[in-house]
Design an enzyme around this catalytic site. Structure first.
Site, short mmCIF file in Angstrom:
data_model
loop_
_atom_site.label_atom_id
_atom_site.label_comp_id
_atom_site.label_asym_id
_atom_site.label_seq_id
_atom_site.Cartn_x
_atom_site.Cartn_y
_atom_site.Cartn_z
N HIS A 81 94.99 -7.94 141.53
CA HIS A 81 94.70 -7.28 142.81
C HIS A 81 94.40 -8.34 143.88
CE1 HIS A 81 92.73 -4.58 145.75
NE2 HIS A 81 91.78 -5.49 145.80
N GLU A 82 93.56 -9.31 143.52
CA GLU A 82 93.19 -10.35 144.50
C GLU A 82 94.41 -11.18 144.90
OE1 GLU A 82 90.18 -10.85 146.15
OE2 GLU A 82 89.79 -8.88 145.28
N HIS A 101 95.41 -10.66 148.70
CA HIS A 101 94.97 -11.79 149.53
C HIS A 101 95.80 -13.07 149.28
CE1 HIS A 101 91.41 -9.47 150.70
NE2 HIS A 101 91.25 -9.17 149.42
N HIS A 147 84.46 -13.36 144.09
CA HIS A 147 85.19 -12.12 144.40
C HIS A 147 86.58 -12.47 144.90
CE1 HIS A 147 85.41 -7.89 146.47
NE2 HIS A 147 86.56 -8.28 146.00
P1 AMP Z 1 89.15 -6.40 147.92
O1 AMP Z 1 90.12 -5.25 147.96
O2 AMP Z 1 88.94 -7.72 147.56
O3 AMP Z 1 90.16 -7.35 147.59
O4 AMP Z 1 88.26 -5.95 146.67
C1 AMP Z 1 87.90 -4.66 146.66
C2 AMP Z 1 88.17 -4.11 145.32
O5 AMP Z 1 87.72 -4.99 144.30
C3 AMP Z 1 87.42 -2.82 145.19
O6 AMP Z 1 88.25 -1.94 144.50
C4 AMP Z 1 86.21 -3.26 144.40
O7 AMP Z 1 85.67 -2.21 143.68
C5 AMP Z 1 86.79 -4.31 143.51
N1 AMP Z 1 85.81 -5.27 143.05
C6 AMP Z 1 84.88 -5.91 143.74
N2 AMP Z 1 84.17 -6.73 142.95
C7 AMP Z 1 84.72 -6.60 141.72
C8 AMP Z 1 84.44 -7.19 140.47
N3 AMP Z 1 83.47 -8.09 140.28
N4 AMP Z 1 85.21 -6.80 139.44
C9 AMP Z 1 86.21 -5.91 139.59
N5 AMP Z 1 86.51 -5.31 140.73
C10 AMP Z 1 85.77 -5.67 141.79
P1 AMP Z 2 84.51 -3.33 152.42
O1 AMP Z 2 84.98 -2.44 153.50
O2 AMP Z 2 83.47 -4.31 152.81
O3 AMP Z 2 84.16 -2.64 151.13
O4 AMP Z 2 85.75 -4.23 152.06
C1 AMP Z 2 86.73 -3.75 151.23
C2 AMP Z 2 87.79 -4.76 151.07
O5 AMP Z 2 88.36 -5.08 152.34
C3 AMP Z 2 87.32 -6.08 150.55
O6 AMP Z 2 87.13 -6.09 149.19
C4 AMP Z 2 88.46 -6.96 150.98
O7 AMP Z 2 89.57 -6.82 150.17
C5 AMP Z 2 88.81 -6.39 152.31
N1 AMP Z 2 88.15 -7.17 153.37
C6 AMP Z 2 87.04 -6.90 154.06
N2 AMP Z 2 86.78 -7.88 154.94
C7 AMP Z 2 87.76 -8.81 154.79
C8 AMP Z 2 88.08 -10.03 155.42
N3 AMP Z 2 87.33 -10.56 156.38
N4 AMP Z 2 89.16 -10.70 154.98
C9 AMP Z 2 89.94 -10.19 154.04
N5 AMP Z 2 89.71 -9.04 153.42
C10 AMP Z 2 88.64 -8.35 153.79
#
Ligand code: AMP
Ligand code: AMP
Length: 226
Positions: free
Chosen positions: A114-115, A119, A61
């Site tokens: 996005h990642e 991040h 992820h």
């Molecule tokens: P976070 O914001 O890392 O960086 O990731 C959260 C976002 O990534 C949300 O919009 C999720 O729905 C999306 N996400 C999580 N896993 C996946 C995946 N395997 N493929 C695409 N989007 C993802």
């Molecule tokens: P969640 O609230 O678990 O769905 O997390 C949504 C998104 O918040 C994740 O996909 C990440 O992008 C971000 N997030 C949550 N926890 C962390 C963390 N410890 N470090 C960085 N990003 C985080």
């Protein structure tokens, strides 16, 4: 005298602000791997990438910079956009190890950009874009989570396993205690969703976690089929 003190104060504030803005320092990374069966089984459902159904394995992820106090930075450099050409040689490994599962179906670029932007840009003091993605791919090669769990007879067979047995197996197989994040499927079952492991700021070595991620798991969790 009054003037020069206020001038000095302003100078100090400016210096403080510039250090705050420019330093994208962080304390460690969470390397987060995801079980696709749980992503797809939740109420949001999923869409396979254009290259087809991913193999039944944990996918990456992200590699997320974090602070020891449990907070984390995000979107650190709006000028550093995702540049596909920097990772052209990594694309086939990324498609395999970092598959996109969101809808509508995507080739991964949207997820990876996005990642990077959310991040990766917070780790630019340590890793450039290519190095960042390469570091995550190498970390995945270092711990084969599915094999580690299989060795402990924990398999994606829709059965329930104690969260302690899952953590112990990963500790035994990798040397480090993971954090486990669960989601709920449409029936309300708590499922194994993401495994968090901690990594030093160079992005190359696992470390014990300075702080555990939130978990939201029941004591027994389902390892869904994919
Ligand atoms: P976070 O914001 O890392 O960086 O990731 C959260 C976002 O990534 C949300 O919009 C999720 O729905 C999306 N996400 C999580 N896993 C996946 C995946 N395997 N493929 C695409 N989007 C993802
Ligand atoms: P969640 O609230 O678990 O769905 O997390 C949504 C998104 O918040 C994740 O996909 C990440 O992008 C971000 N997030 C949550 N926890 C962390 C963390 N410890 N470090 C960085 N990003 C985080």
């Amino acid at each position: 005298m009054k003037l020069s003190i206020s001038f000095l104060a302003k100078l100090l504030i400016l210096q403080y602000l510039s250090v705050q803005c420019l330093s994208d320092d962080f304390d460690f990374f969470y390397f987060v791997q995801q079980w696709p069966g749980a992503y797809c089984d939740s109420k949001q459902s999923c869409c396979y990438p254009k290259t087809g159904k991913p193999t039944a394995d944990f996918g990456i992820h992200g590699l997320w910079p974090n602070y020891n106090d449990g907070s984390w930075p995000s979107n650190c450099d709006p000028d550093s956009t995702f540049d596909k050409s920097e990772i052209s040689e990594l694309i086939s490994s990324m498609e395999k190890s970092w598959p996109s599962l969101s809808c509508p179906s995507s080739n991964g670029i949207r997820f990876w950009s996005h990642e990077w932007e959310k991040h990766g840009t917070c780790a630019e003091s340590e890793l450039g874009q290519r190095e960042y993605f390469e570091a995550a791919l190498k970390l995945k090669e270092k711990v084969n989570l599915l094999q580690i769990l299989k060795n402990a007879e924990i398999q994606p067979d829709d059965e329930f396993y104690s969260i302690e047995s899952i953590k112990d197996a990963i500790k035994e197989g990798s040397g480090f205690t993971p954090g486990i994040e669960c989601n709920r499927d449409s029936r309300g079952n708590s499922q194994l969703y993401q495994v968090y492991m901690c990594v030093d700021t160079s992005g190359s070595d696992f470390i014990e976690c300075p702080v555990s991620p939130r978990s939201k798991c029941g004591s027994d969790i389902q390892f869904p089929k994919f």
